[in-house]
Design an enzyme around this catalytic site. Structure first.
Site, mmCIF file in Angstrom:
data_model
loop_
_atom_site.group_PDB
_atom_site.id
_atom_site.type_symbol
_atom_site.label_atom_id
_atom_site.label_comp_id
_atom_site.label_asym_id
_atom_site.label_seq_id
_atom_site.Cartn_x
_atom_site.Cartn_y
_atom_site.Cartn_z
ATOM 1 N N PRO A 145 53.550 71.472 21.481
ATOM 2 C CA PRO A 145 53.606 72.929 21.401
ATOM 3 C C PRO A 145 53.137 73.507 20.073
ATOM 4 C CG PRO A 145 55.813 71.976 21.423
ATOM 5 C CD PRO A 145 54.847 70.880 21.773
ATOM 6 N N ASN A 146 52.375 74.582 20.206
ATOM 7 C CA ASN A 146 51.874 75.401 19.097
ATOM 8 C C ASN A 146 50.768 74.743 18.290
ATOM 9 O OD1 ASN A 146 53.536 77.738 19.467
ATOM 10 N ND2 ASN A 146 55.264 76.504 18.792
ATOM 11 N N ARG B 21 46.883 79.829 11.608
ATOM 12 C CA ARG B 21 48.044 80.355 10.860
ATOM 13 C C ARG B 21 48.642 79.247 10.009
ATOM 14 N NH1 ARG B 21 50.791 82.855 16.010
ATOM 15 N NH2 ARG B 21 48.918 83.861 16.770
ATOM 16 N N TYR C 47 49.795 73.413 7.448
ATOM 17 C CA TYR C 47 49.103 72.568 8.423
ATOM 18 C C TYR C 47 47.607 72.379 8.163
ATOM 19 C CZ TYR C 47 53.481 73.252 10.954
ATOM 20 O OH TYR C 47 54.805 73.284 11.308
ATOM 21 N N ASN D 177 51.355 63.869 18.602
ATOM 22 C CA ASN D 177 52.123 64.776 17.757
ATOM 23 C C ASN D 177 52.914 65.653 18.725
ATOM 24 O OD1 ASN D 177 53.216 66.733 16.145
ATOM 25 N ND2 ASN D 177 51.351 67.117 14.958
ATOM 26 N N ALA E 271 57.414 70.415 17.871
ATOM 27 C CA ALA E 271 58.860 70.632 17.750
ATOM 28 C C ALA E 271 59.666 69.779 18.735
ATOM 29 C CB ALA E 271 59.172 72.110 17.946
ATOM 30 N N HIS F 130 61.852 66.681 17.668
ATOM 31 C CA HIS F 130 63.210 66.738 17.117
ATOM 32 C C HIS F 130 64.294 66.739 18.181
ATOM 33 C CE1 HIS F 130 60.839 67.496 13.627
ATOM 34 N NE2 HIS F 130 60.387 68.642 14.105
ATOM 35 N N ASP G 180 61.565 58.831 26.385
ATOM 36 C CA ASP G 180 61.566 57.891 27.515
ATOM 37 C C ASP G 180 60.127 57.558 27.936
ATOM 38 O OD1 ASP G 180 64.324 57.835 27.510
ATOM 39 O OD2 ASP G 180 64.564 59.209 29.206
ATOM 40 N N GLU H 262 52.980 58.065 16.142
ATOM 41 C CA GLU H 262 53.389 59.476 16.091
ATOM 42 C C GLU H 262 52.892 60.088 14.786
ATOM 43 O OE1 GLU H 262 57.246 60.573 17.575
ATOM 44 O OE2 GLU H 262 57.561 61.981 15.922
ATOM 45 N N HIS I 262 52.731 63.531 12.256
ATOM 46 C CA HIS I 262 53.135 64.870 11.846
ATOM 47 C C HIS I 262 52.233 65.281 10.696
ATOM 48 C CE1 HIS I 262 56.423 64.996 14.548
ATOM 49 N NE2 HIS I 262 56.709 63.749 14.210
ATOM 50 N N SER J 155 52.557 67.806 8.656
ATOM 51 C CA SER J 155 53.363 68.115 7.466
ATOM 52 C C SER J 155 54.316 66.957 7.179
ATOM 53 C CB SER J 155 54.164 69.396 7.701
ATOM 54 O OG SER J 155 55.091 69.217 8.761
ATOM 55 N N ARG K 250 60.921 69.371 4.435
ATOM 56 C CA ARG K 250 61.075 70.706 5.022
ATOM 57 C C ARG K 250 62.551 70.937 5.407
ATOM 58 N NH1 ARG K 250 56.501 71.673 9.328
ATOM 59 N NH2 ARG K 250 57.244 73.813 9.008
ATOM 60 N N ARG L 9 64.227 69.055 10.714
ATOM 61 C CA ARG L 9 62.965 68.375 11.035
ATOM 62 C C ARG L 9 63.006 66.880 10.689
ATOM 63 N NH1 ARG L 9 59.375 72.600 12.462
ATOM 64 N NH2 ARG L 9 59.916 74.486 11.322
HETATM 65 O O1 CA2 Z 1 54.041 68.566 11.016
HETATM 66 C C1 CA2 Z 1 53.811 68.537 12.232
HETATM 67 O O2 CA2 Z 1 52.771 68.088 12.705
HETATM 68 C C2 CA2 Z 1 54.849 69.103 13.203
HETATM 69 O O3 CA2 Z 1 54.911 68.252 14.335
HETATM 70 C C3 CA2 Z 1 54.340 70.473 13.607
HETATM 71 C C4 CA2 Z 1 55.313 71.243 14.489
HETATM 72 C C5 CA2 Z 1 56.699 71.277 13.877
HETATM 73 O O4 CA2 Z 1 57.609 71.894 14.777
HETATM 74 C C6 CA2 Z 1 57.194 69.895 13.542
HETATM 75 O O5 CA2 Z 1 58.453 70.011 12.924
HETATM 76 C C7 CA2 Z 1 56.233 69.188 12.593
HETATM 77 C C8 CA2 Z 1 54.871 72.692 14.667
HETATM 78 C C9 CA2 Z 1 53.476 72.857 15.108
HETATM 79 C C10 CA2 Z 1 53.130 74.289 14.914
HETATM 80 O O6 CA2 Z 1 51.784 74.322 14.524
HETATM 81 C C11 CA2 Z 1 51.325 75.456 13.998
HETATM 82 C C12 CA2 Z 1 50.061 75.391 13.463
HETATM 83 C C13 CA2 Z 1 49.528 76.494 12.893
HETATM 84 C C14 CA2 Z 1 50.230 77.687 12.871
HETATM 85 C C15 CA2 Z 1 51.485 77.762 13.410
HETATM 86 C C16 CA2 Z 1 52.026 76.627 13.980
#
Ligand code: CA2
Length: 145
Positions: A10-11, A18, A23, A74, A77, A80, A87, A98, A100, A102, A107, A111
């Site tokens: 997701p996202n 953004r 990121y 990846n 969210a 977590h 599974d 896996e 990430h 960041s 953080r 996380r």
């Molecule tokens: O660090 C990572 O790759 C994460 O998996 C990214 C997730 C976050 O919830 C994890 O804790 C760590 C969030 C992805 C959101 O990606 C965005 C990218 C650009 C702008 C906004 C969100």
């Protein structure tokens, strides 16, 4: 030809648009095309999938497992808290890395708990978008071992 499946949760479709300070400024499409070229150089094929929906990610992991090869994921969210993705990773027959982007340990405390990472052979966190390249090279190495 060996396949490496790249699955993003997701996202992650927002990458490059953004929060570049967290990121980076590479878009997901940019990462996929860069990784596809790197995969070709390593003699493997890359497939790529992104979804914001947990069940679709579970299904994509299962389908990649049927095709064989390795997996770079990846879970965003869902990392977590998703036991469903954990599974699916545990049932994946090949190497699972896996990623990430960041450093989740630098953080918010929530996380730091990586549920899905229990189903991974290795976790790369904090290397930025380059983490995907590191994961690709590791996945290929593990597959050929
Ligand atoms: O660090 C990572 O790759 C994460 O998996 C990214 C997730 C976050 O919830 C994890 O804790 C760590 C969030 C992805 C959101 O990606 C965005 C990218 C650009 C702008 C906004 C969100």
């Amino acid at each position: 030809m060996l396949e490496i499946a790249l699955i993003n949760g997701p996202n992650l479709a927002l990458l490059g648009r953004r929060e570049p300070e967290i990121y980076g400024d590479e878009t997901l499409a940019g990462i996929v095309s860069r990784l596809s070229a790197e995969a070709e150089g390593l003699g493997v094929r890359l497939s790529a999938f992104q979804s914001d929906v947990e069940g679709e990610l579970v299904r994509a992991v299962g389908e990649a497992g049927e095709r064989g090869g390795g997996l770079i994921i990846n879970p965003g969210a869902y990392s977590h808290g998703s036991i469903a993705i954990l599974d699916a990773l545990n049932a994946f027959p090949g190497p699972v890395i896996e990623v990430h982007i960041s450093n989740v340990h630098r953080r918010e405390p929530f996380r730091r708990r990586l549920v899905t990472a229990m189903g991974a052979d290795a976790v790369i966190s904090g290397a930025g978008p380059m983490g995907y390249s590191l994961a690709l090279s590791l996945a290929v190495n593990l597959l050929r071992r």
